[in-house]
Write a protein that holds these residues in place. Sequence first.
Motif, PDB file in Angstrom:
ATOM      1  N   ARG A   1       0.717  -1.080   0.058  1.00 13.61           N
ATOM      2  CA  ARG A   1      -0.143  -0.154   0.134  1.00 13.61           C
ATOM      3  C   ARG A   1       0.871   1.303  -0.014  1.00 13.61           C
ATOM      4  N   GLU A   2       2.028   1.254   0.546  1.00 16.15           N
ATOM      5  CA  GLU A   2       2.948   2.430   0.758  1.00 16.15           C
ATOM      6  C   GLU A   2       3.198   2.742  -0.574  1.00 16.15           C
ATOM      7  N   ASP A   3       3.691   1.842  -1.415  1.00 17.29           N
ATOM      8  CA  ASP A   3       4.173   2.371  -2.647  1.00 17.29           C
ATOM      9  C   ASP A   3       2.868   2.548  -3.831  1.00 17.29           C
ATOM     10  N   ALA A   4       1.942   1.941  -3.608  1.00 12.65           N
ATOM     11  CA  ALA A   4       0.677   2.415  -4.507  1.00 12.65           C
ATOM     12  C   ALA A   4       0.144   3.654  -4.303  1.00 12.65           C
ATOM     13  N   LEU A   5       0.523   4.362  -2.833  1.00 11.19           N
ATOM     14  CA  LEU A   5       0.216   5.790  -2.585  1.00 11.19           C
ATOM     15  C   LEU A   5       1.238   6.677  -3.261  1.00 11.19           C
ATOM     16  N   ARG A   6       2.239   6.454  -3.147  1.00 17.39           N
ATOM     17  CA  ARG A   6       3.600   7.120  -3.972  1.00 17.39           C
ATOM     18  C   ARG A   6       2.995   7.134  -5.500  1.00 17.39           C
ATOM     19  N   LEU A   7       2.490   5.967  -6.162  1.00 10.90           N
ATOM     20  CA  LEU A   7       2.321   5.960  -7.471  1.00 10.90           C
ATOM     21  C   LEU A   7       1.036   6.254  -7.996  1.00 10.90           C
ATOM     22  N   ARG A   8       0.323   7.028  -7.050  1.00  7.84           N
ATOM     23  CA  ARG A   8      -1.150   7.335  -7.345  1.00  7.84           C
ATOM     24  C   ARG A   8      -1.386   7.974  -8.605  1.00  7.84           C
ATOM     25  N   PRO A   9      -0.345   9.077  -9.034  1.00  3.60           N
ATOM     26  CA  PRO A   9      -0.728   9.871 -10.108  1.00  3.60           C
ATOM     27  C   PRO A   9      -0.781   8.842 -11.680  1.00  3.60           C
ATOM     28  N   THR A  10      -0.304   7.693 -11.251  1.00  5.36           N
ATOM     29  CA  THR A  10      -0.615   6.975 -12.678  1.00  5.36           C
ATOM     30  C   THR A  10      -1.984   6.301 -12.767  1.00  5.36           C
ATOM     31  N   SER A  11      -2.582   6.109 -14.095  1.00  5.49           N
ATOM     32  CA  SER A  11      -3.918   5.888 -14.156  1.00  5.49           C
ATOM     33  C   SER A  11      -4.374   4.669 -13.729  1.00  5.49           C
ATOM     34  N   ARG A  12      -3.703   3.546 -14.264  1.00  4.29           N
ATOM     35  CA  ARG A  12      -4.013   2.222 -14.183  1.00  4.29           C
ATOM     36  C   ARG A  12      -2.709   1.367 -13.131  1.00  4.29           C
ATOM     37  N   ARG A  13      -3.427   1.081 -11.884  1.00 11.28           N
ATOM     38  CA  ARG A  13      -2.612   0.528 -11.022  1.00 11.28           C
ATOM     39  C   ARG A  13      -3.289  -0.402 -10.239  1.00 11.28           C
ATOM     40  N   GLN A  14      -2.508  -1.399  -9.579  1.00 10.76           N
ATOM     41  CA  GLN A  14      -3.180  -2.339  -8.664  1.00 10.76           C
ATOM     42  C   GLN A  14      -2.222  -2.818  -7.702  1.00 10.76           C
ATOM     43  N   VAL A  15      -2.610  -3.253  -6.467  1.00  8.14           N
ATOM     44  CA  VAL A  15      -1.890  -3.804  -5.401  1.00  8.14           C
ATOM     45  C   VAL A  15      -2.053  -5.217  -5.440  1.00  8.14           C
ATOM     46  N   ILE A  16      -0.865  -6.056  -5.809  1.00  5.20           N
ATOM     47  CA  ILE A  16      -0.591  -7.520  -5.893  1.00  5.20           C
ATOM     48  C   ILE A  16       0.358  -8.043  -5.002  1.00  5.20           C
ATOM     49  N   PRO A  17       0.262  -8.347  -3.884  1.00 11.50           N
ATOM     50  CA  PRO A  17       1.287  -8.675  -3.081  1.00 11.50           C
ATOM     51  C   PRO A  17       2.450  -9.762  -3.422  1.00 11.50           C
ATOM     52  N   ILE A  18       3.553  -9.758  -3.127  1.00 14.83           N
ATOM     53  CA  ILE A  18       4.417 -11.072  -3.477  1.00 14.83           C
ATOM     54  C   ILE A  18       4.194 -12.174  -2.622  1.00 14.83           C
ATOM     55  N   GLY A  19       4.414 -13.449  -3.166  1.00 18.28           N
ATOM     56  CA  GLY A  19       4.637 -14.593  -2.386  1.00 18.28           C
ATOM     57  C   GLY A  19       5.786 -15.199  -1.769  1.00 18.28           C
ATOM     58  N   SER A  20       5.756 -16.193  -0.992  1.00 17.65           N
ATOM     59  CA  SER A  20       6.647 -16.610  -0.463  1.00 17.65           C
ATOM     60  C   SER A  20       7.462 -17.535  -1.457  1.00 17.65           C
ATOM     61  N   SER A  21       8.935 -17.366  -1.698  1.00 18.79           N
ATOM     62  CA  SER A  21       9.613 -18.343  -2.359  1.00 18.79           C
ATOM     63  C   SER A  21      10.077 -19.584  -2.112  1.00 18.79           C
ATOM     64  N   ILE A  22       9.978 -19.611  -0.780  1.00 22.31           N
ATOM     65  CA  ILE A  22      10.374 -21.026  -0.002  1.00 22.31           C
ATOM     66  C   ILE A  22       9.203 -22.013   0.418  1.00 22.31           C
ATOM     67  N   LYS A  23       9.100 -23.032  -0.162  1.00 22.63           N
ATOM     68  CA  LYS A  23       8.082 -23.974   0.194  1.00 22.63           C
ATOM     69  C   LYS A  23       8.315 -24.368   1.738  1.00 22.63           C
ATOM     70  N   ARG A  24       7.191 -24.672   2.286  1.00 23.06           N
ATOM     71  CA  ARG A  24       7.199 -25.162   3.859  1.00 23.06           C
ATOM     72  C   ARG A  24       7.429 -26.399   3.911  1.00 23.06           C
ATOM     73  N   SER A  25       8.415 -26.735   4.698  1.00 26.32           N
ATOM     74  CA  SER A  25       8.714 -28.174   4.835  1.00 26.32           C
ATOM     75  C   SER A  25       9.384 -28.347   6.125  1.00 26.32           C
ATOM     76  N   PRO A  26       8.405 -28.484   7.133  1.00 25.38           N
ATOM     77  CA  PRO A  26       8.839 -28.595   8.605  1.00 25.38           C
ATOM     78  C   PRO A  26       9.713 -29.648   8.898  1.00 25.38           C
ATOM     79  N   PRO A  27      10.729 -29.419   9.851  1.00 28.14           N
ATOM     80  CA  PRO A  27      11.539 -30.529  10.332  1.00 28.14           C
ATOM     81  C   PRO A  27      11.028 -31.329  11.238  1.00 28.14           C
ATOM     82  N   SER A  28      11.391 -32.718  11.356  1.00 26.31           N
ATOM     83  CA  SER A  28      10.830 -33.626  12.427  1.00 26.31           C
ATOM     84  C   SER A  28      11.424 -33.037  13.576  1.00 26.31           C
ATOM     85  N   ALA A  29      11.277 -33.858  14.879  1.00 28.64           N
ATOM     86  CA  ALA A  29      11.584 -33.374  16.208  1.00 28.64           C
ATOM     87  C   ALA A  29      13.178 -33.738  15.994  1.00 28.64           C
TER      88      ALA A  29
END
Length: 374
Positions: A141-169
């Motif tokens: 949202r912070e960057d979206a506000l700074r980019l407000r003068p542009t006509s066509r914009r959307q906020v789409i978050p990034i995702g995690s690049s690391i798959k979850r693989s919990p270790p055993s005990a």
Amino acid sequence: MKIGLISGEFPPMPGGVGDFTRILAENLQARGHSVFVLSRAGSVSARLPVSTVAGWGAGCLLEIRRWARRCSVDLVNLQFQTAAYDMSPFIHFAPDVVGAPVVTTFHDLRYPYLFPKAGPIRGWFVMRLARASRGVIATNREDALRLRPTSRRQVIPIGSSIKRSPPSASQRAGRRAQIAGDDNPLLLGHFGFVRPIKGVDYLVEALARLRSCGTDARLVFIGARSNIVDDGADSRYLLALEESIRRHGLEDAVHWTGYLSDEEASAWFGAVDLVVLPYVDGASFRRSSLIAALHQGCAIITTEPALEEPAFAHGENLWLTPPRSSEAIENAVLQLLAKPQQLAALRAGARRLSQTFDWERITRDTISFYQSCL
């Protein structure tokens, strides 16, 4: 669609933007689109057609135009992060030369290096890129506000690049034993490259404070210390941080894992008690290290966002502290150490919040925005 993705970094080079570009490209391809990637020399993929440029100087514009024509792309999505393009100003003119609509995803709004005392001109370059693009995607949202003068914009978050693989005990115990042998210390973790904006110096100071008051705390830096690409400030900061560790006598209390596979990184996330991410500018959706820790279901201490973010709930999915304060980090650690039930609640809250960064949703929203720009 025939989609071209341009990124200043790409695997096997470590970096959040490169990992994001790879995963997005593979998801777009899985949905039936033809995807072509352009990045720096050394970039490779077994699943994607990857082309490379010699560098990001003025000559890259001609290379970008030739690549776009050769691939007959319908649209190009420029993954923008100034540092990834070696602080070069020329990438800002890509929309003028591609010959196809350009959508720019702003991973940050850092300004390029032009010349000493360039002043407001540097900011003009970034906003010019936004205005020249057919559409812009902000990751927060912070960057979206700074980019407000542009006509066509959307906020789409990034995702995690690391798959979850919990270790055993037993795997968890084995990793912790690498740090402390038979002891069972409080194990703090940090993830991501070490840069001034990450506030890691405050974390090291907090570690020294904790140990001086009798708390057996250790710190694990998960992943690579630094990227190949930096503007010099990152290298100087890392050297100063290593000197601070020596000055405080923390060499035996700090462990650097180095670059890890997804499975190994996930296992280390599962081995630590708390992940501490003391960003100087506050927690944000733009921080891939925070997104990764949420996806791994970690209990996280981080700093209060600069702009209020309703998704971040203190005590529910994050433990928020003021920025630039080693004392605040120390107090937060001690409070949570005394409340095991609070740690469990934070882990559960992190898993719930991580659904916001689901890759299926990110891919679907990105395709929809591409179509609106065509």
